[in-house]
Design a protein around this motif. Sequence first.
Motif, short mmCIF file in Angstrom:
data_model
loop_
_atom_site.label_atom_id
_atom_site.label_comp_id
_atom_site.label_asym_id
_atom_site.label_seq_id
_atom_site.Cartn_x
_atom_site.Cartn_y
_atom_site.Cartn_z
N ARG A 121 0.82 -1.23 -0.05
CA ARG A 121 0.01 0.03 0.00
C ARG A 121 0.70 1.28 0.11
O ARG A 121 1.66 1.54 0.78
N ASP A 206 -15.37 1.84 -0.05
CA ASP A 206 -15.62 0.47 0.50
C ASP A 206 -15.95 -0.57 -0.41
O ASP A 206 -16.33 -1.82 0.02
N LYS A 211 -10.25 -3.69 -1.63
CA LYS A 211 -9.39 -4.48 -0.53
C LYS A 211 -8.83 -5.95 -0.98
O LYS A 211 -7.93 -6.44 -0.39
N GLU A 262 -9.38 2.77 5.10
CA GLU A 262 -10.05 1.90 4.61
C GLU A 262 -9.57 0.85 3.57
O GLU A 262 -10.06 -0.43 3.66
N LEU A 263 -8.48 1.41 3.23
CA LEU A 263 -7.62 0.33 2.27
C LEU A 263 -6.57 -0.33 2.67
O LEU A 263 -5.78 -0.88 2.16
N ARG A 264 -6.38 -0.18 3.93
CA ARG A 264 -5.25 -0.71 4.76
C ARG A 264 -5.19 -2.15 4.38
O ARG A 264 -6.32 -2.91 4.13
N LYS A 265 -3.91 -2.92 4.37
CA LYS A 265 -3.91 -4.18 4.04
C LYS A 265 -3.75 -4.88 5.43
O LYS A 265 -2.69 -4.59 6.24
#
Length: 265
Positions: A121, A206, A211, A262-265
């Motif tokens: 990311r 979302d 994701k 929101e887009l964290r891995k």
Amino acid sequence: MPVIHIDNLDHPGVKPYWSLTEAQLRNRLEPEKGIFIAESPKVIRVALAAGYEPLSLLCEERHIDGDASDIIAACPGLTVYTAYRPMLTELTGYTLTRGVLAAMKRKKFEPLSQMLKDARRIVVIDSVVDTTNIGAIFRSAAALGIEAVVLTRSSCDPLNRRAVRVSMGTIFQVPWGWLDGPVNSLKEYGFKTVAMALTDKSVPLDHPALKAEGRLAIVMGTEGDGLASTTIEEADYTVRIPMAHGVDSLNVAAAAAVAFWELRK
């Protein structure tokens, strides 16, 4: 530890603190020969821990045995310039809240191919010129797991004094570098690009497909006009943050923080 008391603006050792522009400090032709100014003991400590080399220190005399004592002890032979608060205000152009500044060497940039090798990311800062926003984006990136920051050449220098201060030193903790090609060239490194923009084709932040992606480059645009149309058209995803009360968008730094979370891995 040489201590030099300054009572006027003519001493050559304090020129980096007041007479050099940000462009002169940066030294675009040979970045590794450039310097930057770090302000406050906390920020200076973070820079030292990240391996940045101090050239000199400027502080009120009371801080030599106070807030700056551990910094001075960790840097044997460091030249310390000292002055009374009114002189420091005249030197720097504003009242220092913590009374300690350090002139430090810049580092040589790591190639993007190496810096991004294991990242999943990252954020791309495209044409963002406000130093406060740059610092805030770095702080959110460090806090929320972004593994690298890539900036287009039209963006503000992250080692600008105000950007460093706003970031609380996190600029020294997250790998960063400059992108000399178009944003979509990051696809060569295995990233899908996510353009944060309001268009008819934008999907919500979302959206499950986002994701599921292994490697994402989150692209944040300039404060006023947003991302260029070509950047949006070439992106793998165009993404919006759902809003309430008729609000169309967030400040770029706030939007970045929401997207990072929101887009964290």
